[in-house]
Scaffold this motif. Structure first.
Motif, PDB file in Angstrom:
ATOM      1  N   ALA A 244      47.313  38.822  32.734  1.00 27.14           N
ATOM      2  CA  ALA A 244      47.593  38.756  34.170  1.00 27.14           C
ATOM      3  C   ALA A 244      47.451  40.123  34.821  1.00 27.14           C
ATOM      4  CB  ALA A 244      48.996  38.197  34.406  1.00 27.14           C
ATOM      5  N   VAL A 245      47.949  41.150  34.157  1.00 28.91           N
ATOM      6  CA  VAL A 245      47.848  42.515  34.704  1.00 28.91           C
ATOM      7  C   VAL A 245      46.387  42.897  34.898  1.00 28.91           C
ATOM      8  CG1 VAL A 245      48.332  44.961  34.259  1.00 28.91           C
ATOM      9  CG2 VAL A 245      50.044  43.226  33.691  1.00 28.91           C
ATOM     10  N   ARG A 246      45.543  42.499  33.982  1.00 30.47           N
ATOM     11  CA  ARG A 246      44.114  42.841  34.090  1.00 30.47           C
ATOM     12  C   ARG A 246      43.475  42.214  35.332  1.00 30.47           C
ATOM     13  NH1 ARG A 246      42.309  44.915  29.048  1.00 30.47           N
ATOM     14  NH2 ARG A 246      43.867  44.633  27.399  1.00 30.47           N
ATOM     15  N   GLU A 247      44.055  41.127  35.824  1.00 30.86           N
ATOM     16  CA  GLU A 247      43.489  40.491  37.012  1.00 30.86           C
ATOM     17  C   GLU A 247      43.781  41.283  38.282  1.00 30.86           C
ATOM     18  OE1 GLU A 247      43.848  36.317  37.519  1.00 30.86           O
ATOM     19  OE2 GLU A 247      43.840  35.911  35.361  1.00 30.86           O
ATOM     20  N   TRP A 248      44.724  42.207  38.216  1.00 30.56           N
ATOM     21  CA  TRP A 248      44.912  43.128  39.351  1.00 30.56           C
ATOM     22  C   TRP A 248      44.739  44.573  38.868  1.00 30.56           C
ATOM     23  CZ3 TRP A 248      49.386  46.046  38.567  1.00 30.56           C
ATOM     24  CH2 TRP A 248      50.402  45.477  37.795  1.00 30.56           C
ATOM     25  N   SER A 249      43.739  44.769  38.052  1.00 29.99           N
ATOM     26  CA  SER A 249      43.507  46.084  37.446  1.00 29.99           C
ATOM     27  C   SER A 249      43.193  47.161  38.473  1.00 29.99           C
ATOM     28  CB  SER A 249      42.375  46.000  36.422  1.00 29.99           C
ATOM     29  OG  SER A 249      41.170  45.574  37.042  1.00 29.99           O
ATOM     30  N   HIS A 250      42.698  46.757  39.659  1.00 31.68           N
ATOM     31  CA  HIS A 250      42.331  47.720  40.697  1.00 31.68           C
ATOM     32  C   HIS A 250      43.525  48.229  41.485  1.00 31.68           C
ATOM     33  CE1 HIS A 250      42.549  43.752  42.480  1.00 31.68           C
ATOM     34  NE2 HIS A 250      42.679  44.303  43.681  1.00 31.68           N
ATOM     35  N   VAL A 251      44.681  47.605  41.326  1.00 32.46           N
ATOM     36  CA  VAL A 251      45.858  47.953  42.114  1.00 32.46           C
ATOM     37  C   VAL A 251      46.666  49.035  41.392  1.00 32.46           C
ATOM     38  CG1 VAL A 251      48.010  47.080  43.103  1.00 32.46           C
ATOM     39  CG2 VAL A 251      45.948  45.658  43.121  1.00 32.46           C
ATOM     40  N   ARG A 252      47.084  50.032  42.146  1.00 33.08           N
ATOM     41  CA  ARG A 252      47.893  51.108  41.576  1.00 33.08           C
ATOM     42  C   ARG A 252      49.365  50.760  41.693  1.00 33.08           C
ATOM     43  NH1 ARG A 252      49.383  56.349  43.774  1.00 33.08           N
ATOM     44  NH2 ARG A 252      48.118  55.886  45.605  1.00 33.08           N
ATOM     45  N   LEU A 253      50.111  50.946  40.622  1.00 35.53           N
ATOM     46  CA  LEU A 253      51.537  50.655  40.616  1.00 35.53           C
ATOM     47  C   LEU A 253      52.277  51.646  41.506  1.00 35.53           C
ATOM     48  CD1 LEU A 253      50.425  49.427  37.861  1.00 35.53           C
ATOM     49  CD2 LEU A 253      52.754  49.670  37.027  1.00 35.53           C
TER      50      LEU A 253
END
Length: 455
Positions: free
Chosen positions: A43-52
């Motif tokens: 699931a995290v990989r599906e928003w890989s472009h987003v910075r925490l």
């Protein structure tokens, strides 16, 4: 085989699920992590472009770090902010590799029950192990006995709809080709072309909506994004608390994110439409979308819609176990009052563990984002504290399970009831229950965007 010799099944190989496995190993208990996706942190990989908006120091679990140490793993700079892709590649994948065959990929859990006992049967129930039904990617099915079950499957696969009633808006499914329920990756040329020079509705009021607004504002100011414009659709009005805690937020990047969204509106890159609850999404003659509110009001057509109205837990595969969930949030009853946005929107909850997460069916725990049900503002470090306590409880170390080993940051602002148009009674010029509303500051690039809440 005795119950104590059976593994503890962990559902989901995301940040919290893998941390749960690491804590179980630390207690000498054998975990078995079942991940429906093809890789750890799917699931995290599906928003890989987003910075925490949490730093590396806040998204690495201590027990996981101990497990990684013998492998030669080097912890990234704790003061820097990873993207979702960084988190998956530099931490979650190495952690899954360290756990080895205790992690199974392509393994979807389709049911959990007690061996030989459906939901109705009382007789000798607690003496029976759990039985977990698994379907593998190749089609093979298996049932695995477990001494306990930790459900860290998250909520990523079940986003909320655009409809203000909690149901999909009329026409929402038919308009699916122009709607996304994720923050778009505007660095991807194909995705960028989809939004460049177009009007896009952003529906939602949380961190993900802030992110989308900031990204679209950046696109609008770029050479290839001229004409890009966002329409921010909020179910509530705008108050001092709408944009979060600003400089008062103890997670600075989270505060900056809200201010970036405010700047998008103030700079004219986005228009805010308040008090609007979507009832229908209609198609105009040119194929664009017209959002229609419950009051019959129709907005000007948009080319695309980004629906970021939160997530909800998938409880379908838990129908044969006895859970005690709050009727509104679908979170454990003892936890719900601490996180209920009907009561407050601070996003601040004291650390909690096995007692708040327990159910009538002893030995099953919902942890991570799934434990929050439909409530927002979950932090990865909250999940790490949850599974530390749960693992200790499973190991019968009550003292450790009850101990609090985490101090959570404040959001810096509290805006009263968070779901409807109720007055912001807790927000005062003197600070109220938190700090005063933030003032706009000018930012450069969009701020960090996610707390790492996906499990």
């Amino acid at each position: 085989m005795s119950a104590q010799q059976l593994p503890v099944i962990v559902i989901g190989a995301g940040p919290v699920g893998l941390a749960a496995a690491a804590h179980l190993v630390e207690h000498g208990i054998q975990p078995l992590v079942l991940e429906a996706g093809a890789s750890a942190g799917a699931a995290v990989r599906e928003w890989s472009h987003v910075r925490l908006f949490s730093t590396w120091g806040e998204v690495v679990d201590p027990a996981a770090e101990k497990l990684l140490a013998p492998t030669g793993w080097t912890r990234p700079d704790p003061a820097t902010y990873p993207s979702g892709g960084d988190w998956a590649e530099r931490y979650l994948q190495p952690l899954a590799d360290a756990l080895g065959d205790r992690v199974r990929l392509g393994a979807a859990v389709t049911g959990v029950s007690r061996a030989g006992r459906d939901r109705i049967v009382d007789a000798d129930r607690e003496a029976q192990p759990f039985v977990v039904h698994v379907q593998y990617a190749g089609g093979r099915e298996e049932r695995i006995l477990a001494r306990a079950v930790i459900d860290a499957s998250g909520t990523w696969t079940t986003p909320g709809p655009a409809g203000g009633s909690g149901l999909p808006a009329l026409g929402e499914k038919a308009a699916a080709g122009r709607i996304t329920y994720r923050v778009p990756d505007l660095e991807d040329p194909a995705v960028r072309a989809r939004y460049a020079g177009r009007r896009t509705a952003v529906i939602g009021s949380g961190a993900s909506a802030f992110t989308a607004l900031a990204y679209l504002a950046e696109l609008a100011k770029s050479e290839d994004g001229r004409g890009t414009h966002a329409v921010w659709v909020l179910r509530r009005g705008i108050s001092g608390a709408t944009f979060g805690g600003g400089e008062a937020d103890q997670l600075p990047a989270r505060g900056a994110l809200g201010l970036a969204a405010k700047a998008a509106v103030d700079d004219g890159c986005a228009d805010a439409v308040t008090g609007f609850r979507t009832e229908a999404i209609e198609r105009a003659d040119d194929g664009s979308l017209v959002l229609v509110g419950e009051d019959g009001r129709g907005l000007q057509p948009v080319d695309e819609a980004i629906v970021l109205t939160g997530f909800r837990p998938d409880l379908s595969f838990l129908s044969e176990v006895r859970l005690n969930l709050d009727e509104r949030l679908q979170a454990p009853v003892a936890l719900a009052p601490l996180i209920d946005p009907n009561q407050h929107s601070c996003g601040t909850v004291y650390p909690h563990g096995h007692r708040e997460l327990s159910h009538p069916e002893q030995g099953i725990y919902l942890v991570g984002m799934k434990s929050y049900g439909r409530a927002p503002t979950f932090l990865a470090m909250t999940g790490y504290e949850q599974v530390r306590s749960v693992a200790a409880a499973i190991a019968d170390d009550t003292e450790a399970a009850d101990r609090v080993e985490l101090t959570l940051p404040e959001t810096g602002v509290c805006g009263g009831a968070g779901l409807f148009d109720a007055p912001d009674t807790q927000q005062t010029d003197g600070g109220g229950c938190c700090a005063p509303a933030p003032q706009l500051i000018q930012l450069g690039a969009p701020a960090a965007t996610s707390s790492g809440s996906s499990d």
